[in-house]
Design a protein around this motif. Structure first.
Motif, mmCIF file in Angstrom:
data_model
loop_
_atom_site.group_PDB
_atom_site.id
_atom_site.type_symbol
_atom_site.label_atom_id
_atom_site.label_comp_id
_atom_site.label_asym_id
_atom_site.label_seq_id
_atom_site.Cartn_x
_atom_site.Cartn_y
_atom_site.Cartn_z
ATOM 1 N N GLU A 8 0.931 -1.075 -0.022
ATOM 2 C CA GLU A 8 0.179 -0.039 0.324
ATOM 3 C C GLU A 8 0.735 1.544 -0.234
ATOM 4 O OE1 GLU A 8 -3.263 -0.234 3.208
ATOM 5 O OE2 GLU A 8 -3.949 -2.000 1.918
ATOM 6 N N CYS A 9 2.511 1.249 -0.346
ATOM 7 C CA CYS A 9 2.996 1.791 -0.808
ATOM 8 C C CYS A 9 4.241 2.467 -2.040
ATOM 9 C CB CYS A 9 4.162 2.465 0.760
ATOM 10 S SG CYS A 9 5.068 1.079 0.982
ATOM 11 N N ARG A 10 4.221 3.262 -2.504
ATOM 12 C CA ARG A 10 5.300 2.315 -3.334
ATOM 13 C C ARG A 10 6.791 2.264 -3.711
ATOM 14 N NH1 ARG A 10 5.783 9.168 -5.492
ATOM 15 N NH2 ARG A 10 6.701 8.946 -3.452
ATOM 16 N N PRO A 11 6.908 1.491 -4.030
ATOM 17 C CA PRO A 11 8.204 0.704 -3.784
ATOM 18 C C PRO A 11 9.309 1.353 -3.463
ATOM 19 C CG PRO A 11 7.016 -0.429 -5.635
ATOM 20 C CD PRO A 11 6.369 1.079 -4.946
ATOM 21 N N ASP A 12 10.287 1.470 -2.641
ATOM 22 C CA ASP A 12 11.776 2.384 -2.818
ATOM 23 C C ASP A 12 12.383 1.445 -2.068
ATOM 24 O OD1 ASP A 12 10.984 2.260 0.675
ATOM 25 O OD2 ASP A 12 9.784 4.251 0.010
ATOM 26 N N SER A 13 13.561 1.766 -1.560
ATOM 27 C CA SER A 13 14.860 1.184 -1.219
ATOM 28 C C SER A 13 14.663 0.951 0.427
ATOM 29 C CB SER A 13 16.194 2.188 -1.033
ATOM 30 O OG SER A 13 15.681 3.612 -0.809
ATOM 31 N N ASN A 14 13.507 1.596 1.148
ATOM 32 C CA ASN A 14 13.087 0.712 2.612
ATOM 33 C C ASN A 14 12.564 -0.230 2.081
ATOM 34 O OD1 ASN A 14 13.927 3.469 3.461
ATOM 35 N ND2 ASN A 14 11.785 4.250 3.575
ATOM 36 N N PHE A 15 12.046 -0.916 1.320
ATOM 37 C CA PHE A 15 12.113 -2.342 1.414
ATOM 38 C C PHE A 15 11.509 -3.102 -0.073
ATOM 39 C CE2 PHE A 15 8.351 -5.658 1.464
ATOM 40 C CZ PHE A 15 8.764 -6.121 2.734
ATOM 41 N N PRO A 16 13.597 -3.026 -0.040
ATOM 42 C CA PRO A 16 13.497 -3.862 -2.032
ATOM 43 C C PRO A 16 13.564 -5.231 -1.921
ATOM 44 C CG PRO A 16 15.111 -3.972 -0.254
ATOM 45 C CD PRO A 16 14.512 -3.346 0.305
ATOM 46 N N LEU A 17 12.185 -6.492 -1.169
ATOM 47 C CA LEU A 17 12.120 -7.872 -1.234
ATOM 48 C C LEU A 17 10.604 -7.215 -2.004
ATOM 49 C CD1 LEU A 17 11.754 -8.669 2.960
ATOM 50 C CD2 LEU A 17 13.511 -9.325 0.729
ATOM 51 N N TYR A 100 18.762 2.094 16.093
ATOM 52 C CA TYR A 100 19.986 0.783 16.809
ATOM 53 C C TYR A 100 20.697 -0.482 16.354
ATOM 54 C CZ TYR A 100 14.726 1.816 19.176
ATOM 55 O OH TYR A 100 13.950 2.445 19.335
ATOM 56 N N GLY A 101 21.003 -0.393 14.585
ATOM 57 C CA GLY A 101 21.866 -0.376 14.566
ATOM 58 C C GLY A 101 21.353 -1.511 14.317
ATOM 59 N N GLN A 102 20.913 -2.769 13.821
ATOM 60 C CA GLN A 102 19.798 -3.500 13.235
ATOM 61 C C GLN A 102 20.377 -4.257 11.951
ATOM 62 O OE1 GLN A 102 16.423 -3.794 14.765
ATOM 63 N NE2 GLN A 102 16.536 -4.037 16.796
ATOM 64 N N VAL A 103 20.553 -5.899 12.137
ATOM 65 C CA VAL A 103 20.639 -5.872 10.871
ATOM 66 C C VAL A 103 19.313 -5.619 9.951
ATOM 67 C CG1 VAL A 103 21.033 -7.725 8.740
ATOM 68 C CG2 VAL A 103 22.223 -7.070 11.193
ATOM 69 N N PRO A 104 18.775 -5.477 9.056
ATOM 70 C CA PRO A 104 17.060 -5.398 8.447
ATOM 71 C C PRO A 104 16.823 -5.913 8.071
ATOM 72 C CG PRO A 104 19.004 -4.203 7.434
ATOM 73 C CD PRO A 104 19.646 -4.274 7.925
ATOM 74 N N GLU A 105 17.381 -7.192 7.714
ATOM 75 C CA GLU A 105 16.768 -8.928 7.227
ATOM 76 C C GLU A 105 16.162 -9.531 8.229
ATOM 77 O OE1 GLU A 105 19.739 -7.333 4.056
ATOM 78 O OE2 GLU A 105 19.897 -7.451 6.467
ATOM 79 N N ASP A 106 17.411 -9.239 9.860
ATOM 80 C CA ASP A 106 16.848 -9.453 11.154
ATOM 81 C C ASP A 106 15.874 -9.058 11.964
ATOM 82 O OD1 ASP A 106 19.200 -11.201 10.317
ATOM 83 O OD2 ASP A 106 20.409 -10.810 12.492
ATOM 84 N N ARG A 146 20.971 -11.759 0.392
ATOM 85 C CA ARG A 146 20.253 -11.978 -0.817
ATOM 86 C C ARG A 146 20.008 -10.221 -1.101
ATOM 87 N NH1 ARG A 146 15.145 -15.557 -0.576
ATOM 88 N NH2 ARG A 146 15.832 -14.914 -2.418
ATOM 89 N N ILE A 147 19.350 -9.614 0.017
ATOM 90 C CA ILE A 147 18.894 -8.314 -0.131
ATOM 91 C C ILE A 147 20.869 -7.513 -0.633
ATOM 92 C CG2 ILE A 147 17.651 -6.920 0.913
ATOM 93 C CD1 ILE A 147 16.320 -8.772 2.675
ATOM 94 N N VAL A 148 20.102 -6.240 -1.547
ATOM 95 C CA VAL A 148 21.295 -5.711 -2.242
ATOM 96 C C VAL A 148 20.929 -4.545 -1.219
ATOM 97 C CG1 VAL A 148 22.995 -4.447 -3.381
ATOM 98 C CG2 VAL A 148 22.172 -6.557 -3.539
ATOM 99 N N GLY A 149 21.155 -3.225 -0.191
ATOM 100 C CA GLY A 149 20.813 -1.824 -0.219
ATOM 101 C C GLY A 149 20.453 -1.347 0.830
ATOM 102 N N TRP A 150 20.513 -2.447 1.843
ATOM 103 C CA TRP A 150 20.088 -2.140 2.611
ATOM 104 C C TRP A 150 21.245 -1.714 3.587
ATOM 105 C CZ3 TRP A 150 15.203 -5.060 5.488
ATOM 106 C CH2 TRP A 150 14.241 -5.311 4.763
ATOM 107 N N HIS A 151 22.179 -2.091 3.227
ATOM 108 C CA HIS A 151 23.258 -2.091 4.594
ATOM 109 C C HIS A 151 24.197 -0.391 4.320
ATOM 110 C CE1 HIS A 151 22.673 -5.409 6.640
ATOM 111 N NE2 HIS A 151 22.108 -6.274 4.762
#
Length: 151
Positions: A8-17, A100-106, A146-151
């Protein structure tokens, strides 16, 4: 498992899945949480939309990371195959991972596992936290590389 997934939002780099990746993550989570074979809806949205839902349904002001709405007030996974609905804000997910310095996938796996456990009838407590940790340890490593661009 049937996952009704809507963005329900435009695709962007915040959620590249992709939908395929989110569906795969959901299947792995349900398996890790030992509630595989169940159905649920997942809406991927932004802060403004989740803030409205948070206010309308919970009376809370502002956005949050994830909301879960169980199909039943007293979920019984022995009787219902449909668990309910999860709403996740990509804006808050991205902000929390940076803050919080978390790994996005985690963090994504943790939020979805937490919400799924609520749908299955779990309340906050040691059992829920332990199951969430197991899900993160089991599922997150599969997606980290597998996910590029979150780090």
């Amino acid at each position: 498992m049937t996952l009704s997934l809507t963005y329900e939002c435009r695709p962007d780099s915040n959620f590249p899945l992709s939908k395929r990746e989110v569906t795969h993550m959901a299947e792995l989570l349900l398996n890790a949480l030992k509630i595989d074979g169940f159905d649920f809806d997942l809406k991927i949205t932004d802060d403004s939309a989740i803030a409205v839902i948070n206010h309308d349904f919970l009376g809370c002001v502002g956005p949050t990371n994830v909301l879960s709405f169980p199909f039943s007030e007293t979920p019984d996974i022995t009787k219902n195959k449909y668990l309910g609905e999860i709403v996740l804000s990509v804006d808050t997910l991205a902000r929390e991972t940076r803050l919080y310095g978390q790994v996005p996938e985690d963090h994504l796996v943790r939020l979805l596992a937490h919400a799924l456990l609520h749908l299955a009838g779990y309340d906050h407590g040691q059992e829920m936290y332990s199951l969430t940790d197991v899900a993160v340890e089991t599922v997150a490593p599969i997606f980290r590389q597998r996910i590029v661009g979150w780090h």
